[in-house]
Structures are given as structure tokens and as C-alpha cells.
Scaffold this motif. Structure first.
Motif, PDB file in Angstrom:
ATOM      1  N   VAL A 145      -2.181   3.186   8.171  1.00  0.00           N
ATOM      2  CA  VAL A 145      -0.812   3.599   7.811  1.00  0.00           C
ATOM      3  C   VAL A 145      -0.429   2.991   6.465  1.00  0.00           C
ATOM      4  N   PHE A 146      -0.771   1.715   6.287  1.00  0.00           N
ATOM      5  CA  PHE A 146      -0.446   1.006   5.044  1.00  0.00           C
ATOM      6  C   PHE A 146      -1.133   1.634   3.831  1.00  0.00           C
ATOM      7  N   GLU A 147      -2.439   1.858   3.944  1.00  0.00           N
ATOM      8  CA  GLU A 147      -3.186   2.388   2.788  1.00  0.00           C
ATOM      9  C   GLU A 147      -2.732   3.804   2.430  1.00  0.00           C
ATOM     10  N   VAL A 148      -2.531   4.604   3.474  1.00  0.00           N
ATOM     11  CA  VAL A 148      -2.100   5.979   3.222  1.00  0.00           C
ATOM     12  C   VAL A 148      -0.707   5.971   2.594  1.00  0.00           C
ATOM     13  N   ASN A 149       0.117   5.038   3.060  1.00  0.00           N
ATOM     14  CA  ASN A 149       1.468   4.975   2.492  1.00  0.00           C
ATOM     15  C   ASN A 149       1.442   4.547   1.026  1.00  0.00           C
ATOM     16  N   ILE A 150       0.780   3.426   0.726  1.00  0.00           N
ATOM     17  CA  ILE A 150       0.886   2.939  -0.669  1.00  0.00           C
ATOM     18  C   ILE A 150       0.173   3.861  -1.646  1.00  0.00           C
ATOM     19  N   ARG A 151      -0.961   4.455  -1.211  1.00  0.00           N
ATOM     20  CA  ARG A 151      -1.721   5.279  -2.175  1.00  0.00           C
ATOM     21  C   ARG A 151      -1.249   6.723  -2.184  1.00  0.00           C
ATOM     22  N   HIS A 206      -7.930 -13.546  -5.061  1.00  0.00           N
ATOM     23  CA  HIS A 206      -7.594 -12.694  -6.214  1.00  0.00           C
ATOM     24  C   HIS A 206      -6.310 -11.939  -5.894  1.00  0.00           C
ATOM     25  N   LEU A 207      -6.179 -11.485  -4.623  1.00  0.00           N
ATOM     26  CA  LEU A 207      -4.982 -10.749  -4.204  1.00  0.00           C
ATOM     27  C   LEU A 207      -3.711 -11.570  -4.426  1.00  0.00           C
ATOM     28  N   THR A 208      -3.827 -12.915  -4.199  1.00  0.00           N
ATOM     29  CA  THR A 208      -2.651 -13.793  -4.324  1.00  0.00           C
ATOM     30  C   THR A 208      -2.135 -13.854  -5.763  1.00  0.00           C
ATOM     31  N   LEU A 257     -12.998  -4.540  -9.086  1.00  0.00           N
ATOM     32  CA  LEU A 257     -12.111  -3.806 -10.021  1.00  0.00           C
ATOM     33  C   LEU A 257     -10.640  -3.980  -9.665  1.00  0.00           C
ATOM     34  N   ARG A 258     -10.322  -5.086  -8.999  1.00  0.00           N
ATOM     35  CA  ARG A 258      -8.946  -5.322  -8.556  1.00  0.00           C
ATOM     36  C   ARG A 258      -7.996  -5.557  -9.738  1.00  0.00           C
ATOM     37  N   PRO A 259      -6.690  -5.270  -9.524  1.00  0.00           N
ATOM     38  CA  PRO A 259      -5.730  -5.371 -10.627  1.00  0.00           C
ATOM     39  C   PRO A 259      -4.890  -6.659 -10.703  1.00  0.00           C
ATOM     40  N   GLU A 260      -4.835  -7.490  -9.637  1.00  0.00           N
ATOM     41  CA  GLU A 260      -3.722  -8.451  -9.509  1.00  0.00           C
ATOM     42  C   GLU A 260      -3.543  -9.406 -10.683  1.00  0.00           C
ATOM     43  N   VAL A 261      -4.652  -9.857 -11.284  1.00  0.00           N
ATOM     44  CA  VAL A 261      -4.515 -10.817 -12.396  1.00  0.00           C
ATOM     45  C   VAL A 261      -3.916 -10.099 -13.610  1.00  0.00           C
ATOM     46  N   SER A 292     -10.275   3.647  -6.032  1.00  0.00           N
ATOM     47  CA  SER A 292      -9.186   4.488  -6.561  1.00  0.00           C
ATOM     48  C   SER A 292      -8.115   3.632  -7.218  1.00  0.00           C
ATOM     49  N   PHE A 293      -7.942   2.370  -6.744  1.00  0.00           N
ATOM     50  CA  PHE A 293      -6.903   1.546  -7.368  1.00  0.00           C
ATOM     51  C   PHE A 293      -7.249   1.109  -8.793  1.00  0.00           C
ATOM     52  N   PHE A 294      -8.502   1.297  -9.190  1.00  0.00           N
ATOM     53  CA  PHE A 294      -8.849   1.002 -10.596  1.00  0.00           C
ATOM     54  C   PHE A 294      -8.086   1.960 -11.523  1.00  0.00           C
ATOM     55  N   ALA A 307      -5.353   3.773 -10.462  1.00  0.00           N
ATOM     56  CA  ALA A 307      -3.914   3.703 -10.162  1.00  0.00           C
ATOM     57  C   ALA A 307      -3.276   2.458 -10.746  1.00  0.00           C
ATOM     58  N   GLU A 308      -3.996   1.320 -10.639  1.00  0.00           N
ATOM     59  CA  GLU A 308      -3.361   0.035 -10.968  1.00  0.00           C
ATOM     60  C   GLU A 308      -3.951  -0.639 -12.195  1.00  0.00           C
ATOM     61  N   THR A 309      -5.267  -0.930 -12.132  1.00  0.00           N
ATOM     62  CA  THR A 309      -5.857  -1.771 -13.185  1.00  0.00           C
ATOM     63  C   THR A 309      -5.669  -1.129 -14.556  1.00  0.00           C
ATOM     64  N   ASN A 354       5.364   0.223  -6.819  1.00  0.00           N
ATOM     65  CA  ASN A 354       4.995  -0.091  -5.435  1.00  0.00           C
ATOM     66  C   ASN A 354       3.716  -0.931  -5.453  1.00  0.00           C
ATOM     67  N   SER A 355       3.200  -1.229  -4.292  1.00  0.00           N
ATOM     68  CA  SER A 355       2.079  -2.165  -4.231  1.00  0.00           C
ATOM     69  C   SER A 355       0.797  -1.581  -4.828  1.00  0.00           C
ATOM     70  N   GLU A 356       0.789  -0.292  -5.075  1.00  0.00           N
ATOM     71  CA  GLU A 356      -0.373   0.367  -5.667  1.00  0.00           C
ATOM     72  C   GLU A 356      -0.045   0.782  -7.111  1.00  0.00           C
ATOM     73  N   ALA A 357       0.976   0.145  -7.688  1.00  0.00           N
ATOM     74  CA  ALA A 357       1.415   0.395  -9.075  1.00  0.00           C
ATOM     75  C   ALA A 357       1.995   1.790  -9.292  1.00  0.00           C
TER      76      ALA A 357
HETATM   77  C1  DMJ Z   1      -4.314  -2.327  -3.721  1.00  0.00           C
HETATM   78  O1  DMJ Z   1      -4.687  -1.259  -2.931  1.00  0.00           O
HETATM   79  C2  DMJ Z   1      -2.904  -2.740  -3.436  1.00  0.00           C
HETATM   80  O2  DMJ Z   1      -2.463  -3.496  -4.485  1.00  0.00           O
HETATM   81  C3  DMJ Z   1      -2.769  -3.493  -2.166  1.00  0.00           C
HETATM   82  O3  DMJ Z   1      -1.458  -3.934  -1.935  1.00  0.00           O
HETATM   83  C4  DMJ Z   1      -3.711  -4.664  -2.083  1.00  0.00           C
HETATM   84  N1  DMJ Z   1      -4.691  -4.645  -3.092  1.00  0.00           N
HETATM   85  C5  DMJ Z   1      -5.296  -3.451  -3.545  1.00  0.00           C
HETATM   86  C6  DMJ Z   1      -6.043  -3.680  -4.829  1.00  0.00           C
HETATM   87  O4  DMJ Z   1      -6.583  -4.920  -4.956  1.00  0.00           O
END
Ligand code: DMJ
Length: 625
Positions: free
Chosen positions: A250-256, A445-447, A516-520, A576-578, A580-582, A604-607
Motif C-alpha cells: 500500500v505504501f509503495e503504490v501510494n508514494i510512487r 542511508h535512508l536516515t 541509486l538512493r536519493p536521501e543524501v 524507479s526512484f532514481f 523520480a528522486e535522485t 512527497n516521500s518519492e519526490a
Molecule cells: C523511496 O522509494 C522513498 O523515498 C521511500 O520513502 C524510501 N526510500 C526510497 C528510496 O530510497
């Protein structure tokens, strides 16, 4: 040519002459044949004029209904002032005269225009009609009309200095590389395997397809990649299907998906995105059918049956999952006119606010049946992270009216500072994990997104602690940057530790990967926007160089298994978040602040950017046309 010469009922010379002639004929005993013919002609002309007036004058349908069906205008039968028979007739004549004059005026105006102007008007009218029928094709008839206003900052100006322009162009080129290879090798599937040149599908999306397309829509839009945006939109129109018989997160489908569709709608105004977002939102609603209304983590979208992750403590739902729906669901209510989405969110709040929190902290696990916490594990990284992010952003997105969210956020940050935030011997501030009162000196990395969150929240911080929040943000940004600097690839690991003599380094093999995470980069973007300290742009640029050197392959971008290896092994997934976000955060860092300005948009959490819902705004207008 003056209009009067074209209109039959404005040729006074001829009509006056006819009247005079007829008066001189009155005393004759009989009419001559030619006179009879003339009279017949005048009479038939008069009849034609009357019928013409009935059928062709504006509003003739109303007139007809009055004549043939004996209905009366609203003011006669309704609650307005009543008119008697003569007044009614006079009123009707007045309106006919007014309509007549209006039609005459319009005709005059048209004829005074130059031929080019008339042609242009016709072209515009045609385009409007075409546009209308296009939108009709996708419009969900159950959705109310929404007044779409062009949003502030959907596109920005070119950066004024040459270096920033070049860097921005480079990031756009990276997006093209990622997009084109996805298109070539994995079009329509969720993600690309850039080395195998095949599609990749994560179980998080069940059988829903097209995660990369939906996640990338808004990035394509803000980068001005119009053709690509158009092909993505066409795919959504024809292929995006939520009737799937498999479980989704539910979370992933919602944010993305919900987030991606909402942003695409708010940026472009294309009705198809609103329709699909609401359709998907409705499909997610059965996840809330639990005794407490705390949603399940997993949902079969066809059967509507939900459950939780089998590994989660005591069958619990996850804080970061049920706590990361608020922004999207508030917008779903806003765009659908259906309060149910907002109600589900406010109920989650109510449940949380009724519970005691250990040391003021929110544990990661909450049982949806009993409404009680599971294990007392607390994290600002995985399992907890975006819950805190959404408290702050709920307040900001409500135009700072959601005081409850504001209080919850600042109280939570205070508890986090007291119990989780520590400084290493080398002077690096980090956010540890809390397990029943014991600290694990590890930061994910998420933090690292938290640096950006503290910076964004600094402005509204209570009791003049704004500068303290901004300082905390800068310290977290510095620590996360160190986790990049201390690796061979200049990319950061999944988690790094502050124990056993190490600082900001991963010690366990299974924590050394980078996907390929975006948080930093996200935190650097917020720090750049909110301080304009050039070091953040510099750090962003170093990340671009590292991505190009290590993660770029011939057919896209791939994560790596060990950031400390100078010859890293690729994991063969382009997340896919590369896109959307990075890449979006990098692009924003090398754009002027007028592109998606933070005073107007919340990510949102997925940028995916969502507009602030203004206090006085009324998105839904019940138009009658
Ligand atoms: C993304 O899908 C979202 O930012 C999510 O909240 C957690 N992290 C991933 C990317 O790292």
C-alpha cells in the motif's frame, strides 16, 4: 463594409415606402393582379420574419418552450417575484428585444474585425472544441469539475551562470540516458535491468506495471522533455491498469503511483492523471478495513483482502508505511470531492494520539487489530522515517493550519534529539536506532533524508529554536556527506556505523551496497535552497561525477554491491526512484529557486511535488455546464 447594409431588417428606406404606397390604395374597389401579388409578397415576408425570430434568434429554445410547451421562466414559477399575465408578456418581449440587440452587436463586432482576426478566432474555437472532446474521452463522469490553474513554478528560468547551466544540462542528459534505455529494453514493465537489458519487477507492485513511467512523469515535465512526457501520458491512458490479482504494498503504490499521478496532474492539468489517481486511491481503501482503521501493509487489489508483512513484530503495521499516506490522501479528497480519504488519515492520527509513547517516541510497529504498539524499536531511518517527514509536511501543505501535525512533529523531533541523536568522538552528529532503551550506533542511508527535513522545519520551530534546527540539519548533511567521502566510489553505503573505532563507515558486508538512493542528495538540495551555501552544490556535483563513473553503464544506471570496492559489481537494477528522486533533486539543485519553489510545493516521500492547499482555496467548483 458596415454591418447595416447586410442586414435585411435595417433597410428603413424600402419599408417606409411600402407603407405609404398601401395607404393610397385603400379606397379602390378591387386590387389589380400586380397589387395582389405585391401584398402577398409583403404578407409572406412578414410571416417569414416572425418564424425567423422564433427559430434563429438567440435563446430561441426558451422562447419555443414558452410558446409550445407552456412552461414559464424560473422567475415566474420559482421563489422570485411573481409577474401577472401582461407583465409576463412585456417581460418576454423585453428579453426578445435584448437578445435581438445582443445578436446584432455580436454580428457588428465580427464584421468590423480584419479577415486575419476572424480566421484566428475560428481556429481558436476549433481548438477549444477539439480539446473539450479530447478531455471528455478520459474524464471520469463521477468526478466533480475542478478549476485547474496553471501552477507556480512548474517550469523555471534558465540559470544565469554558465557553469550551473552546463551542470543542469548534464543532469538532463543523465535522465535521457536512463529513460531511453528503459524505453528500449523494458517499456511498460516496472523497472529496467540495465546489464541484462531486460525488465525487472519487484513484488512491491504486484501485477501493476509501469512504475518507472509513472515515477518519472513529473521529472520529465520539469526538465522540459515534452515528447517523452507525451509518450508516458499515452501509455498511462492506454495501459495503466489497477485490476490486478496480486498483493501490492500500500505504501509503495501510494508514494510512487498515487503520488506520481497527482504530481503529473498538478503540473500538466491533464485530466487522465486525476482520474487514474482517484481510481487507484479508491482501490486502496479496503486496506483500512481493520478494527482500528490502521491500514494493512499489503493488499490484494482485486479481492480487497489485506494482511501485514509476516516478519513484522506481532502482526503489526509499520509506522513509516501507514504514516506516509497523508499528503496524497488529502489531495485525493481535494480532487475527488470525496472526504473519505481525508477521514481515513485523521483516524490514523486519532489512534496515534490516544496511545502512550515510550519516552515521547513512536515505535515502528503498531498492531491494527489491538491498536497497541509492537516491539519498542524506534528509527528515523527504515520503518520510521517518512512518518516524521509527513507530520511536518502535513502542516506545511495545509498552509500551516494543521496545528495538530505541527505539534506532533516538533514534539517528536525533541524526543528524537534527546534519545537518538549523538555526536561521535570525531565530532560527527548522527541519528542512532533505539531498541527498547538501548542505542544501536548505526545510521542508514535512508536516515540521511532527515537533514533536509530538519532544514525545512527550521522556520516554524518553536521558541526561537529555528537556528538550532538549521544547525542540526547542517550537521546531519555533513555526516552523510562524510559517508560518501570515506568510500572508494564516493557513494555512500546502505548503513554506516559509529562503533568499534569507525565513524561513518559500513562494517558489515550486507550494509555496503548503494542502490541509486536519493536521501543524501535530497538533503543537499534542501540545504542549498535554504542556505545558498555553495558547498551543497559542490557536494551534489561530486555525487553526479560518482554516479557517472560508477553507476552509469551502456544501457542505463545500476546500483552497486560495495561502495568500498574500486571495481564494484553492479546489481543490475535501475530503480524507479532514481528517475523520480535522485535525478530530480540533482536537477533542482542546479536550477534557480523559481522551479518548484518551496513556498508553493511540498515533495512527497518519492519526490513528487504536491501544491500547498491554500486556506482560502476551493479546488472543486460545482459548475453546471
Ligand atoms: C523511496 O522509494 C522513498 O523515498 C521511500 O520513502 C524510501 N526510500 C526510497 C528510496 O530510497
Amino acid at each position: 463594409m458596415p454591418a447595416t447594409t447586410l442586414l435585411p431588417f435595417t433597410t428603413p428606406g424600402t419599408s417606409r415606402k411600402s407603407v405609404n404606397n398601401s395607404s393610397t390604395l385603400i379606397n379602390r374597389p378591387a386590387f389589380r393582379l400586380t397589387e395582389k401579388f405585391l401584398l402577398l409578397l409583403v404578407f409572406s415576408g412578414f410571416i417569414t420574419l416572425c418564424f425567423g425570430a422564433i427559430f434563429f434568434l438567440p435563446d430561441s429554445s426558451k422562447l419555443l418552450s414558452g410558446v409550445f410547451f407552456h412552461t414559464q421562466p424560473a422567475s415566474v414559477s420559482g421563489s422570485g417575484p411573481k409577474l401577472d399575465g401582461r407583465e409576463f408578456e412585456a417581460d418576454k418581449l423585453n428579453r426578445i428585444r435584448e437578445d435581438h440587440e445582443k445578436a446584432l452587436q455580436e454580428a457588428k463586432d465580427t464584421l468590423q474585425k480584419l479577415p486575419e482576426e476572424i480566421k484566428r478566432d475560428i481556429k481558436e474555437q476549433k481548438e477549444k472544441v477539439a480539446q473539450g472532446s479530447e478531455n471528455k474521452g478520459v474524464k471520469n463522469p463521477r468526478l466533480p469539475n475542478v478549476v485547474f490553474r496553471k501552477p507556480v513554478g512548474a517550469t523555471g528560468h534558465e540559470p544565469s551562470d554558465a557553469e550551473t547551466r552546463e551542470r543542469q544540462a548534464k543532469i538532463k542528459e543523465m535522465m535521457k540516458h536512463a529513460w531511453e534505455n528503459y524505453k528500449r529494453h523494458a517499456w511498460g514493465s516496472n523497472e529496467l535491468k540495465p546489464l541484462s537489458k531486460q525488465h525487472h519487477s519487484s513484488s512491491l507492485f504486484g501485477n501493476i506495471r509501469g512504475a518507472t513511467i509513472v515515477d518519472a512523469l513529473d521529472t520529465l515535465y520539469i526538465m522540459g522533455m515534452h515528447d517523452e512526457f507525451k509518450e508516458a501520458k499515452e501509455w498511462v491512458e492506454k495501459n495503466l491498469d489497477f485490476n490486478v490479482h496480486a498483493e501490492v504494498s500500500v505504501f509503495e503504490v501510494n508514494i510512487r503511483f498515487v503520488g506520481g499521478l497527482l504530481s503529473a496532474y498538478y503540473l500538466s492539468g491533464e485530466e487522465v492523471f486525476r482520474t487514474k489517481a482517484v481510481e487507484l486511491g479508491e482501490k486502496l481503501l479496503p486496506a483500512f478495513n481493520t478494527p482500528t482503521g490502521i491500514p494493512w501493509a499489503l493488499l490484494n487489489m482485486k479481492s480487497g483482502i489485506g494482511r501485514n508483512w509476516p516478519w513484522a513484530s506481532g502482526g503489526s503495521s509499520i509506522l513509516a508505511e501507514f504514516g506516509t499516506l497523508h499528503l496524497e490522501f488529502m489531495h485525493l479528497s481535494q480532487l475527488s470531492g470525496n472526504a473519505v480519504f481525508a477521514e481515513k488519515m485523521m483516524n490514523i492520527r486519532k489512534v496515534l494520539n490516544r496511545l502512550d509513547k515510550p519516552q515521547g517516541l513512536y515505535p515502528n510497529y503498531l498492531n491494527p487489530n489491538s491498536g497497541q504498539w509492537g516491539q519498542h524499536h524506534v528509527s528515523v531511518g527504515g520503518l520510521g522515517d517518512s512518518f516524521y517527514e509527513y507530520l511536518l509536511k502535513a502542516w506545511l501543505m495545509s498552509d500551516k493550519t494543521d496545528e495538530e501535525a505541527r505539534k506532533m512533529y516538533y514534539d517528536a523531533v525533541q524526543a528524537i534529539e534527546t534519545h537518538l541523536i549523538r555526536k561521535s568522538n570525531g565530532g560527527l552528529k548522527y541519528i542512532a536506532e533505539w531498541k527498547g532503551g538501548l542505542l544501536e550506533h548505526k545510521m542508514g542511508h535512508l536516515t540521511c533524508f532527515a537533514g533536509g527535513m530538519f532544514a525545512l522545519g527550521a522556520d516554524g520551530a518553536p521558541e526561537e529554536s529555528s537556528s538550532h534546527h538549521l544547525e542540526l540539519a547542517a550537521e546531519i548533511a555533513q555526516t552523510c556527506h562524510e559517508s560518501y567521502v570515506r568510500s572508494a566510489t564516493k557513494l555512500g553505503p546502505e548503513a554506516f556505523r559509529f562503533d568499534g573505532g569507525v565513524e561513518a563507515i559500513a562494517t558489515r558486508q550486507n550494509e555496503k551496497y548503494y542502490i541509486l538512493r536519493p536521501e543524501v542528495i535530497e538533503t543537499h538540495m534542501y540545504m542549498w535552497r535554504l542556505t545558498h551555501d555553495p558547498k551543497y552544490r559542490q557536494w551534489g556535483w561530486e555525487a553526479v561525477q560518482a554516479l557517472e563513473k560508477t553507476c552509469r553503464v551502456a544501457s542505463g544506471y545500476s546500483g552497486i554491491r560495495d561502495v568500498y570496492s574500486s571495481q564494484p559489481v553492479h546489481d543490475d537494477v535501475q530503480q524507479s526512484f532514481f528517475l523520480a528522486e535522485t535525478l530530480k533533486y540533482l536537477y533542482l539543485m542546479f536550477s534557480d529557486d523559481d522551479l518548484l519553489p518551496l513556498e508553493h510545493w511540498i515533495f512527497n516521500s518519492e519526490a513528487h511535488p504536491l501544491p500547498i492547499i491554500r486556506k482560502d482555496s476551493q479546488a472543486i467548483e460545482n459548475k453546471t455546464d
